[in-house]
Design a protein around this motif. Structure first.
Motif, PDB file in Angstrom:
ATOM      1  N   ILE A   1       0.840  -1.210   0.000  1.00 30.51           N
ATOM      2  CA  ILE A   1       0.000   0.000   0.000  1.00 30.51           C
ATOM      3  C   ILE A   1       0.872   1.255   0.000  1.00 30.51           C
ATOM      4  O   ILE A   1       0.597   2.226  -0.712  1.00 30.51           O
ATOM      5  CB  ILE A   1      -0.944   0.012   1.226  1.00 30.51           C
ATOM      6  CG1 ILE A   1      -1.863  -1.207   1.199  1.00 30.51           C
ATOM      7  CG2 ILE A   1      -1.772   1.301   1.258  1.00 30.51           C
ATOM      8  CD1 ILE A   1      -2.696  -1.373   2.460  1.00 30.51           C
ATOM      9  N   ARG A   2       1.936   1.220   0.765  1.00 32.11           N
ATOM     10  CA  ARG A   2       2.803   2.411   0.867  1.00 32.11           C
ATOM     11  C   ARG A   2       3.476   2.761  -0.463  1.00 32.11           C
ATOM     12  O   ARG A   2       3.904   3.888  -0.668  1.00 32.11           O
ATOM     13  CB  ARG A   2       3.871   2.206   1.950  1.00 32.11           C
ATOM     14  CG  ARG A   2       3.345   2.478   3.358  1.00 32.11           C
ATOM     15  CD  ARG A   2       4.474   2.573   4.371  1.00 32.11           C
ATOM     16  NE  ARG A   2       5.137   1.288   4.556  1.00 32.11           N
ATOM     17  CZ  ARG A   2       4.822   0.426   5.530  1.00 32.11           C
ATOM     18  NH1 ARG A   2       3.885   0.724   6.396  1.00 32.11           N
ATOM     19  NH2 ARG A   2       5.462  -0.715   5.629  1.00 32.11           N
ATOM     20  N   ARG A   3       3.566   1.775  -1.359  1.00 30.38           N
ATOM     21  CA  ARG A   3       4.187   2.053  -2.657  1.00 30.38           C
ATOM     22  C   ARG A   3       3.242   2.781  -3.623  1.00 30.38           C
ATOM     23  O   ARG A   3       3.660   3.243  -4.682  1.00 30.38           O
ATOM     24  CB  ARG A   3       4.686   0.747  -3.296  1.00 30.38           C
ATOM     25  CG  ARG A   3       6.010   0.253  -2.681  1.00 30.38           C
ATOM     26  CD  ARG A   3       6.632  -0.877  -3.505  1.00 30.38           C
ATOM     27  NE  ARG A   3       5.808  -2.085  -3.514  1.00 30.38           N
ATOM     28  CZ  ARG A   3       5.967  -3.121  -2.683  1.00 30.38           C
ATOM     29  NH1 ARG A   3       6.941  -3.096  -1.780  1.00 30.38           N
ATOM     30  NH2 ARG A   3       5.193  -4.175  -2.766  1.00 30.38           N
ATOM     31  N   ILE A   4       1.964   2.892  -3.265  1.00 27.59           N
ATOM     32  CA  ILE A   4       1.005   3.602  -4.123  1.00 27.59           C
ATOM     33  C   ILE A   4       1.246   5.106  -4.019  1.00 27.59           C
ATOM     34  O   ILE A   4       1.424   5.640  -2.916  1.00 27.59           O
ATOM     35  CB  ILE A   4      -0.449   3.267  -3.703  1.00 27.59           C
ATOM     36  CG1 ILE A   4      -0.730   1.775  -3.941  1.00 27.59           C
ATOM     37  CG2 ILE A   4      -1.451   4.142  -4.458  1.00 27.59           C
ATOM     38  CD1 ILE A   4      -2.096   1.327  -3.421  1.00 27.59           C
ATOM     39  N   VAL A   5       1.257   5.783  -5.161  1.00 23.96           N
ATOM     40  CA  VAL A   5       1.485   7.232  -5.188  1.00 23.96           C
ATOM     41  C   VAL A   5       0.375   7.932  -4.403  1.00 23.96           C
ATOM     42  O   VAL A   5      -0.808   7.650  -4.609  1.00 23.96           O
ATOM     43  CB  VAL A   5       1.512   7.753  -6.642  1.00 23.96           C
ATOM     44  CG1 VAL A   5       1.628   9.292  -6.660  1.00 23.96           C
ATOM     45  CG2 VAL A   5       2.675   7.122  -7.407  1.00 23.96           C
ATOM     46  N   GLY A   6       0.762   8.816  -3.485  1.00 23.05           N
ATOM     47  CA  GLY A   6      -0.216   9.560  -2.693  1.00 23.05           C
ATOM     48  C   GLY A   6      -0.410   8.991  -1.296  1.00 23.05           C
ATOM     49  O   GLY A   6      -1.100   9.595  -0.480  1.00 23.05           O
ATOM     50  N   VAL A   7       0.191   7.822  -1.025  1.00 19.63           N
ATOM     51  CA  VAL A   7       0.070   7.219   0.307  1.00 19.63           C
ATOM     52  C   VAL A   7       1.274   7.616   1.147  1.00 19.63           C
ATOM     53  O   VAL A   7       2.422   7.405   0.752  1.00 19.63           O
ATOM     54  CB  VAL A   7      -0.036   5.678   0.213  1.00 19.63           C
ATOM     55  CG1 VAL A   7       0.088   5.053   1.603  1.00 19.63           C
ATOM     56  CG2 VAL A   7      -1.335   5.272  -0.459  1.00 19.63           C
ATOM     57  N   LYS A   8       0.998   8.188   2.310  1.00 18.05           N
ATOM     58  CA  LYS A   8       2.090   8.596   3.200  1.00 18.05           C
ATOM     59  C   LYS A   8       2.468   7.463   4.150  1.00 18.05           C
ATOM     60  O   LYS A   8       3.640   7.224   4.412  1.00 18.05           O
ATOM     61  CB  LYS A   8       1.642   9.819   4.011  1.00 18.05           C
ATOM     62  CG  LYS A   8       2.770  10.466   4.785  1.00 18.05           C
ATOM     63  CD  LYS A   8       2.346  11.828   5.299  1.00 18.05           C
ATOM     64  CE  LYS A   8       3.493  12.530   6.019  1.00 18.05           C
ATOM     65  NZ  LYS A   8       3.016  13.765   6.661  1.00 18.05           N
ATOM     66  N   ASN A   9       1.442   6.774   4.677  1.00 16.29           N
ATOM     67  CA  ASN A   9       1.720   5.647   5.563  1.00 16.29           C
ATOM     68  C   ASN A   9       0.537   4.681   5.513  1.00 16.29           C
ATOM     69  O   ASN A   9      -0.578   5.093   5.178  1.00 16.29           O
ATOM     70  CB  ASN A   9       1.976   6.120   6.990  1.00 16.29           C
ATOM     71  CG  ASN A   9       2.999   5.236   7.684  1.00 16.29           C
ATOM     72  OD1 ASN A   9       3.215   4.091   7.273  1.00 16.29           O
ATOM     73  ND2 ASN A   9       3.618   5.750   8.731  1.00 16.29           N
ATOM     74  N   ALA A  10       0.784   3.419   5.849  1.00 15.09           N
ATOM     75  CA  ALA A  10      -0.312   2.448   5.765  1.00 15.09           C
ATOM     76  C   ALA A  10       0.000   1.219   6.611  1.00 15.09           C
ATOM     77  O   ALA A  10       1.162   0.844   6.811  1.00 15.09           O
ATOM     78  CB  ALA A  10      -0.521   2.011   4.316  1.00 15.09           C
ATOM     79  N   LYS A  11      -1.078   0.639   7.127  1.00 19.16           N
ATOM     80  CA  LYS A  11      -0.943  -0.611   7.870  1.00 19.16           C
ATOM     81  C   LYS A  11      -2.090  -1.517   7.439  1.00 19.16           C
ATOM     82  O   LYS A  11      -3.235  -1.074   7.367  1.00 19.16           O
ATOM     83  CB  LYS A  11      -1.058  -0.337   9.367  1.00 19.16           C
ATOM     84  CG  LYS A  11      -0.325  -1.361  10.178  1.00 19.16           C
ATOM     85  CD  LYS A  11       0.813  -0.687  10.893  1.00 19.16           C
ATOM     86  CE  LYS A  11       1.765  -1.614  11.584  1.00 19.16           C
ATOM     87  NZ  LYS A  11       2.595  -0.866  12.530  1.00 19.16           N
ATOM     88  N   GLN A  12      -1.769  -2.773   7.180  1.00 18.59           N
ATOM     89  CA  GLN A  12      -2.795  -3.714   6.736  1.00 18.59           C
ATOM     90  C   GLN A  12      -2.945  -4.837   7.735  1.00 18.59           C
ATOM     91  O   GLN A  12      -1.959  -5.465   8.115  1.00 18.59           O
ATOM     92  CB  GLN A  12      -2.418  -4.274   5.364  1.00 18.59           C
ATOM     93  CG  GLN A  12      -3.530  -5.030   4.698  1.00 18.59           C
ATOM     94  CD  GLN A  12      -3.580  -6.518   5.016  1.00 18.59           C
ATOM     95  OE1 GLN A  12      -4.434  -7.209   4.521  1.00 18.59           O
ATOM     96  NE2 GLN A  12      -2.690  -7.034   5.839  1.00 18.59           N
ATOM     97  N   TYR A  13      -4.179  -5.083   8.164  1.00 24.42           N
ATOM     98  CA  TYR A  13      -4.460  -6.188   9.076  1.00 24.42           C
ATOM     99  C   TYR A  13      -5.136  -7.324   8.319  1.00 24.42           C
ATOM    100  O   TYR A  13      -6.099  -7.092   7.579  1.00 24.42           O
ATOM    101  CB  TYR A  13      -5.375  -5.730  10.216  1.00 24.42           C
ATOM    102  CG  TYR A  13      -4.745  -4.662  11.082  1.00 24.42           C
ATOM    103  CD1 TYR A  13      -3.977  -4.999  12.188  1.00 24.42           C
ATOM    104  CD2 TYR A  13      -4.910  -3.318  10.769  1.00 24.42           C
ATOM    105  CE1 TYR A  13      -3.391  -4.019  12.976  1.00 24.42           C
ATOM    106  CE2 TYR A  13      -4.325  -2.331  11.550  1.00 24.42           C
ATOM    107  CZ  TYR A  13      -3.569  -2.685  12.654  1.00 24.42           C
ATOM    108  OH  TYR A  13      -2.988  -1.713  13.422  1.00 24.42           O
TER     109      TYR A  13
END
Lengths: 328, 328
Positions: free
Chosen positions: A160-172
């Motif tokens: 998710i973090r590699r998507i342009v426009g994403v600053k931070n992300a966590k996936q459960y």
């Protein structure tokens, strides 16, 4: 004389190993090896040297077991065969599909050096593999189910973090309760990927990023999300840092099988893990197997092994007599 | 050539072994040995000889592993050392307190005969012991809890049947849900015997027996019932035979422990078993360990072992390569 442990790599897992060694009266942390400038690395324990990995060879006779705490993508495929030549080692290599080739490379290196290596230690691969092996040997007429979560998937968070426009992300990763209950009932259901787990994402956007486009990109990402019911929550950085810093995880391995007259009797075996800290628990498993490695090496054994090859008694600080009297 | 299995003792467990061997493509039932008149014993499988135990010595070269299916009170303490001299054996000796002396006697006999013996195989002792051993080695700063049930306790049912005026009885051991949940929460509660399990009894009276006196005798029986909350149901023989003929059992082994900074992170590991047939499941465990015994003997090993001494891979019909590729 206690078992002298070395740590290579001081990230979350390495720090977990440092704690796990402390919890074992028969072990001592001898040194932490790092690829960084040792002077820049502050470890928790005082009095333990932090050493450049370039100088690790000087420690050959001072380390009984070296715990390799790098990642499975690029570190361990190189490090484990390399260091297995000079040290007894334990790693947590967890790229399931590449375990056979990793095992072969480490086996050759550790035999060349006369050392013992245990690869792919942790909970999956590791304890979950043990559970699958025991349960499938005991109930040959049956079916295995593995569920993960609720817990953080590092790989999916990275994606998710590699998507342009994403600053931070966590996936459960979240196991589906209805699927778990169906498996526990012994009905041996056939479950699609979508029916077993859902994916829940918490995303912090860059200023001005297009939330709808990003949500769409996540939900349709092949391999990672397209086959799952995925929920995306956009939150601000404060909430992200407050609520999503943890590394809890867990999961379930269930085997359901039948015995007797036309399979008249059904049996359900289940291992479940609920872990506040995935890296600290994984480190605790590594350290229990470090004890086994130490003993196997002292017996003169050589080569690579997995958790499936090691008698459970080798993990315990108790003698066989104590184990028979207290645990059987 | 498949592994040739012998069964000594054709009760519930022996019949379970007969089914378990059938479920394994690499095994064959060679003979059933009995202390009864062989002509009086009808086994399920056609074509398998039923032989008097007095003639067992003639089978020394035709049996790879002999499964001892007698009881722990009087049969196995004599039988296992006796037959371990001439055969590789597996037993389910389950008198926990006497395991060390049983192990010693069997170890001496099997070493004298050059055979391998695995004692105390089943689920408790057995799989539950494994779970306690793995979990306590991994989480040294923690606590073990074992719960049994809901299931039939043979010993407690026998104790009730010995009371004057009781025609038949069945006793179920029931884990207390609140205790289980407290343990699963990771709070490491201190639990009394009474708080962990209740006992539920179904009793058929002889004609004219005094129900109140019998209920009182059951509830105050030392060791068996006095320390528990016990419920007694008086039912008629028809209901007893309809509803209480089953041999379902199960249980839970839970270890809850802490890691990290002042034990900041808690972890809960749980094995649970839900078994429609206690003897058939126990038999399935015995047969998986028979495979291990066969291999250990083929390697030239000798002496007594327990489940704690045996690498998990030895239980599986798969090769180590297959296991690494499919189960890790």
């Amino acid at each position: 004389m206690s078992i002298q442990i070395g740590i290579l790599g001081y990230g979350n897992l390495g720090r977990g190993v440092e704690y796990a060694v402390d919890a074992c009266a028969d072990m001592e942390l001898a040194a932490v090896f790092t690829r960084r400038n040792p002077a820049s690395l502050q470890i928790r324990k005082t009095g333990v040297p932090v050493v450049s990995v370039d100088e690790i060879n000087a420690w050959k006779d001072k380390i009984d077991v070296l715990i390799l705490c790098g990642g499975s993508a690029t570190d361990l495929p190189v490090q484990t065969p390399k260091y297995a030549k000079d040290f007894n080692v334990v790693d947590s290599f967890d790229t399931h599909a590449r375990i056979p080739e990793h095992f072969a490379a480490v086996d050759a290196a550790s035999k060349e050096g006369g050392n013992v290596a245990v690869v792919s230690v942790g909970w999956d691969p590791g304890l979950f593999s043990l559970s699958r092996a025991y349960a499938s040997a005991i109930l040959p007429d049956g079916k295995d189910y593995t569920f993960w979560g609720r817990g953080v998937s590092q790989g999916h968070s990275d994606a998710i973090r590699r998507i342009v426009g994403v600053k931070n992300a966590k996936q459960y990763t979240v196991p589906v309760k209805a699927a778990l209950e169906a498996v526990r009932s012994g009905r041996n259901p056939v479950l699609s990927t979508r029916e077993k787990h859902t994916r829940e994402c918490f995303v912090v956007l860059e200023d001005g990023a297009d939330a709808a486009r990003i949500e769409q990109e996540i939900k349709t990402m092949p391999n990672y999300f397209a086959d799952y019911d995925t929920t995306v929550h956009f939150i601000d950085e404060t909430e992200f840092n407050e609520k999503h810093g943890g590394l809890a995880h867990g999961g379930f391995v269930i085997r359901s099988g039948a015995t007797g007259d036309n399979g008249a009797h059904r049996h359900v075996m289940e291992l479940s893990l609920k872990l506040d800290s995935n890296p600290e628990f994984t480190a605790s498993v590594l350290i229990a197997y470090a004890r086994a490695v130490y003993r196997l090496s002292a017996e003169g054994q050589k080569g690579a092994k997995t958790v499936l090859d090691i008698p459970p008694a080798y993990l315990s600080p108790k003698t066989n007599e104590e184990l028979r009297a207290s645990l059987l």
